[in-house]
Design an enzyme around this catalytic site. Sequence first.
Site, PDB file in Angstrom:
ATOM      1  N   HIS A 127       0.795  -1.230   0.000  1.00 46.11           N
ATOM      2  CA  HIS A 127       0.000   0.000   0.000  1.00 46.11           C
ATOM      3  C   HIS A 127       0.818   1.266   0.000  1.00 46.11           C
ATOM      4  O   HIS A 127       0.252   2.356   0.073  1.00 46.11           O
ATOM      5  CB  HIS A 127      -0.923   0.037   1.229  1.00 46.11           C
ATOM      6  CG  HIS A 127      -2.114  -0.844   1.114  1.00 46.11           C
ATOM      7  ND1 HIS A 127      -3.286  -0.436   0.535  1.00 46.11           N
ATOM      8  CD2 HIS A 127      -2.314  -2.116   1.488  1.00 46.11           C
ATOM      9  CE1 HIS A 127      -4.170  -1.421   0.575  1.00 46.11           C
ATOM     10  NE2 HIS A 127      -3.600  -2.461   1.151  1.00 46.11           N
ATOM     11  N   LYS A 168      -9.172  13.728   4.079  1.00 44.33           N
ATOM     12  CA  LYS A 168      -8.290  12.563   4.095  1.00 44.33           C
ATOM     13  C   LYS A 168      -7.369  12.758   5.282  1.00 44.33           C
ATOM     14  O   LYS A 168      -7.326  13.845   5.862  1.00 44.33           O
ATOM     15  CB  LYS A 168      -7.506  12.441   2.793  1.00 44.33           C
ATOM     16  CG  LYS A 168      -6.919  13.784   2.287  1.00 44.33           C
ATOM     17  CD  LYS A 168      -6.257  13.641   0.924  1.00 44.33           C
ATOM     18  CE  LYS A 168      -7.215  13.682  -0.249  1.00 44.33           C
ATOM     19  NZ  LYS A 168      -7.114  12.525  -1.118  1.00 44.33           N
ATOM     20  N   ARG A 169      -6.613  11.731   5.668  1.00 42.95           N
ATOM     21  CA  ARG A 169      -5.671  11.928   6.750  1.00 42.95           C
ATOM     22  C   ARG A 169      -4.757  13.108   6.426  1.00 42.95           C
ATOM     23  O   ARG A 169      -4.440  13.339   5.264  1.00 42.95           O
ATOM     24  CB  ARG A 169      -4.837  10.664   6.975  1.00 42.95           C
ATOM     25  CG  ARG A 169      -5.573   9.578   7.747  1.00 42.95           C
ATOM     26  CD  ARG A 169      -4.765   8.306   7.793  1.00 42.95           C
ATOM     27  NE  ARG A 169      -4.378   7.922   6.439  1.00 42.95           N
ATOM     28  CZ  ARG A 169      -3.130   7.674   6.056  1.00 42.95           C
ATOM     29  NH1 ARG A 169      -2.142   7.716   6.907  1.00 42.95           N
ATOM     30  NH2 ARG A 169      -2.873   7.345   4.808  1.00 42.95           N
ATOM     31  N   LYS A 177       0.131  14.464   1.128  1.00 41.18           N
ATOM     32  CA  LYS A 177      -1.198  14.712   0.563  1.00 41.18           C
ATOM     33  C   LYS A 177      -1.416  16.207   0.294  1.00 41.18           C
ATOM     34  O   LYS A 177      -2.363  16.594  -0.368  1.00 41.18           O
ATOM     35  CB  LYS A 177      -2.282  14.165   1.494  1.00 41.18           C
ATOM     36  CG  LYS A 177      -2.326  12.631   1.549  1.00 41.18           C
ATOM     37  CD  LYS A 177      -3.374  12.142   2.534  1.00 41.18           C
ATOM     38  CE  LYS A 177      -3.469  10.639   2.676  1.00 41.18           C
ATOM     39  NZ  LYS A 177      -4.299   9.982   1.649  1.00 41.18           N
ATOM     40  N   THR A 229      -8.744   6.376  -2.496  1.00 41.51           N
ATOM     41  CA  THR A 229     -10.067   5.826  -2.785  1.00 41.51           C
ATOM     42  C   THR A 229     -11.133   6.908  -2.649  1.00 41.51           C
ATOM     43  O   THR A 229     -12.217   6.774  -3.218  1.00 41.51           O
ATOM     44  CB  THR A 229     -10.435   4.659  -1.850  1.00 41.51           C
ATOM     45  OG1 THR A 229     -10.170   5.045  -0.501  1.00 41.51           O
ATOM     46  CG2 THR A 229      -9.649   3.404  -2.196  1.00 41.51           C
ATOM     47  N   LYS A 268     -14.804   7.941  -4.634  1.00 45.05           N
ATOM     48  CA  LYS A 268     -16.103   8.253  -4.025  1.00 45.05           C
ATOM     49  C   LYS A 268     -16.629   9.587  -4.542  1.00 45.05           C
ATOM     50  O   LYS A 268     -17.817   9.726  -4.852  1.00 45.05           O
ATOM     51  CB  LYS A 268     -15.972   8.332  -2.497  1.00 45.05           C
ATOM     52  CG  LYS A 268     -15.488   7.062  -1.834  1.00 45.05           C
ATOM     53  CD  LYS A 268     -15.126   7.333  -0.356  1.00 45.05           C
ATOM     54  CE  LYS A 268     -14.292   6.211   0.236  1.00 45.05           C
ATOM     55  NZ  LYS A 268     -13.598   6.612   1.483  1.00 45.05           N
TER      56      LYS A 268
HETATM   57  C1  PLP Z   1     -12.304   6.824   1.776  1.00 43.10           C
HETATM   58  C2  PLP Z   1     -11.850   7.271   3.084  1.00 43.10           C
HETATM   59  C3  PLP Z   1     -10.492   7.552   3.305  1.00 43.10           C
HETATM   60  C4  PLP Z   1      -9.457   7.478   2.211  1.00 43.10           C
HETATM   61  O1  PLP Z   1      -9.295   8.770   1.651  1.00 43.10           O
HETATM   62  P1  PLP Z   1      -8.113   9.117   0.640  1.00 43.10           P
HETATM   63  O2  PLP Z   1      -8.453  10.492   0.178  1.00 43.10           O
HETATM   64  O3  PLP Z   1      -8.181   8.121  -0.471  1.00 43.10           O
HETATM   65  O4  PLP Z   1      -6.857   9.059   1.419  1.00 43.10           O
HETATM   66  C5  PLP Z   1     -10.107   7.960   4.564  1.00 43.10           C
HETATM   67  N1  PLP Z   1     -10.995   8.091   5.575  1.00 43.10           N
HETATM   68  C6  PLP Z   1     -12.308   7.842   5.383  1.00 43.10           C
HETATM   69  C7  PLP Z   1     -13.242   8.020   6.529  1.00 43.10           C
HETATM   70  C8  PLP Z   1     -12.781   7.414   4.153  1.00 43.10           C
HETATM   71  O5  PLP Z   1     -14.081   7.149   3.992  1.00 43.10           O
END
Ligand code: PLP
Length: 844
Positions: free
Chosen positions: A382, A575-576, A581, A686, A690
């Site tokens: 990952h 995101k984190r 990022k 991911t 979404k």
């Molecule tokens: C999908 C999701 C992530 C992943 O987000 P990225 O932008 O792909 O890092 C992290 N936290 C939550 C709660 C999510 O639903």
Amino acid sequence: MAAKSETNGATAHPVSSKVPAVAHPLAENADEIASNINYHAQFSPHFSPFKFEPEQAYYATAESVRDRLVQQWNETYLHFHKVDPKQTYYLSMEYLQGRALTNAIGNLNIQDAYAGALSKFGHELEEIAEQEKDAALGNGGLGRLASCFLDSMATLNLPAWGYGLRYRYGLFKQRITKEGQEETAEDWIEKFSPWEVVRHDIMFPVRFFGSVEVNPDGSRKWVGGEVVQALAYDVPIPGYKTKNTNSLRLWEAKASAKDFNLFQFNDGQYESAAALHSRAHQICAVLYPGDATENGKLLRLKQQFFLCSASLQDIIIRFKERRHGKESWKWSEFPSKVAVQLNDTHPTLAIPELMRLLLDEEGLGWDEAWDVTTRTIAYTNHTVLPEALEKWSQTVMWKLLPRHMEIIEEIDKRFIALIQATRLDLESKLPSIRILDNNPQKPVVRMANLCVVSAHAVNGVAQLHSDILKSELFADYVSIWPTKFQNKTNGITPRRWLRFCSPELSNIITKWLKTDSWVTNLDLLTGLRQFADNEDLQAEWVSAKMANKQRLVQYILQVTGVSIDPNSLFDIQVKRIHEYKRQLLNILGAIYRYKILKEISPEERKKTTPRTIMIGGKAFATYTNAKRIVRLVNDVGAVVNNDPEVNDYLKVVFVPNYNVSVAEILIPGSELSQHISTAGMEASGTSNMKFALNGCLIIGTLDGANVEIREEIGEENFFLFGATADEVPRLRKERENGLFKPDPQFEEAKQFIRSGVFGSYDYNPLLESLEGNSGYGRGDYFLVGYDFCTYMEAQAKVDEVYRNRKRWAKMSILSTAGSGKFSSDRTISQYAKEIWNIEECRIP
Ligand SMILES: *Cc1c(COP(=O)(O)O)cnc(C)c1O
């Protein structure tokens, strides 16, 4: 609704006397469901009687849903047991399940009946569903991926289970104060979770420490140390519109009664009497305990081994059970009945643990055990970030897992022998590709190397990431085992991430496609392309998005007190928080936008595109720069949102405590989302999928799955900017050597922070990390300075396109239309075919 009553007296929501309390576990219509809910309220009591406010109603409702699931769940298990198909076991330290009620009712396809049943008690389904706490047993994308995979495995009727840990507290709850982020324990099972079933009959011993005993016949046995028990808690995983219901089995650590020293206790030595009980409790207390101390490192390793050992013992018992009644069987059949997938290196210890169980407990020879192990285990990588590649101290490993270290040494020795026998050209590479790093200062085990050497398949999570693995991180292994390496581009479940979180948009899609089969066949969304210019569809689309934006407006007001304009462009990055990022790029862009808005005249301001920038995410508790970024976003918001000259044109909001349920409100209401990592650093992402699925346009770099998303939805519908992955190494060198000329806008934005406009907090350490040639910080490793200019150009393009609302609506439709590839159903079908070799096993 009446105020909550502290007494046992009647409230505004007494359990309705008109609804009989009758058990109807398989209820289908609203009346029977209501009776069953009432039955649970009265006869599965968890609260004092006569109260039926939303919280109590939630628990009774969840229990009524569980009744139905339990039946299908048992049937699924029995069916698998009878058919004895090959089964996959997904091992993950994280699951980010979110809430279960809406998902379960949706998958069972009984939303209307449940809404009707609850209305008999004066409740609304949505309000009841909001009572549920998120099961937040994960950190970010990797954990949510595991949960999306479980949903797809059940929906595709695959015999496939998840294994994880039942953390008492999840990651942490984020609160925002004037000082930025504050962490508190997240109590997701404060009362109890109706979605887990403890299996009192499923318990395995897991050993730590101890020593290795050599028997007269030369066989070896791990003995002594301390033993804790792993107790199974099962969570039902319903598939969409299928009876198949899979399991997520979460282990909890327990000590047994014999470990309780009654003598010491009676002697007043309460702590030492229960010392093992207290150490057992630590194992599943929290996800990712701080690992700065030796104790912290030891605890994390214990957690990983605990998951691997309990799961493998369980898998082996089930394998043996299913051999019963068979004439004779051989261990070599194991890989044709069992596939184990390692979600990143966290469960790597499954490799030496399976070897140990086969060698020491089952009496196999090395070659046979190795053959079984390697044909069973597959590994998903990952990350390529060097700091995220796990390396465990050999000293700690010898102490905690002495027998496993022997096995790892043997695997290492045999790998070296293989290279020396067959690939002398690689001999000079051995120091970096072997498993043990015997650097005398700090000898470590390299977990990724152990995985690559031992697994029969290794995959990356997006095409670009898999290519980078093959050409860089694992290049030498590719030359040894060219067919071992694969790509499996991540996906998301369209149930949770569109059908249930945005019913408005889903209904429009179903209406225009004249079918709802897109929910399980997401490629059908391409059928929307032919209508992208249709004004009726565009109008319906925009009004559904507006309804979702309004819901988001309410939410933001409720959690932050900031009121935002639903007609502004909703620009979201959640995101984190991590430097790679580049939330810092986003906020610097916002700061520059604010500065310009201050400088131009009121007339000119009116011509700009109003924007609401929302940023959310948790910063790891010990990651100082990430926490500074959280604080900066909040400080900027506090100034901008209260500046009457500009706050009709710009708002900056930090959304607190980002989790799955927050994502389910933000994503449907989004119009632009930022996926702006330094190219080559985001393995897949991911949330980009979404957002795109929900008709949100992406501004992003050519990184991770962005590359494939842009291909699918069309480059004209994607706001691209920034350096590419292959340019990054050269650009870093140039920055280091002072050859980089910073963009004046970038310098202005930083200067604006330094001037103190956003308060007196010392942001210099954060800003220094952006200096290329200062020798300070990290030399803008993430290339914020280099990409700033093209980022701002792409943002200007966004503003321009948004002013043409028809064009934006068309692009939004095309974004959804092009998202079919990113269903986790597609991803899981590929794993099933190309790695696991498993097939559908539907209950009749
Ligand atoms: C999908 C999701 C992530 C992943 O987000 P990225 O932008 O792909 O890092 C992290 N936290 C939550 C709660 C999510 O639903």
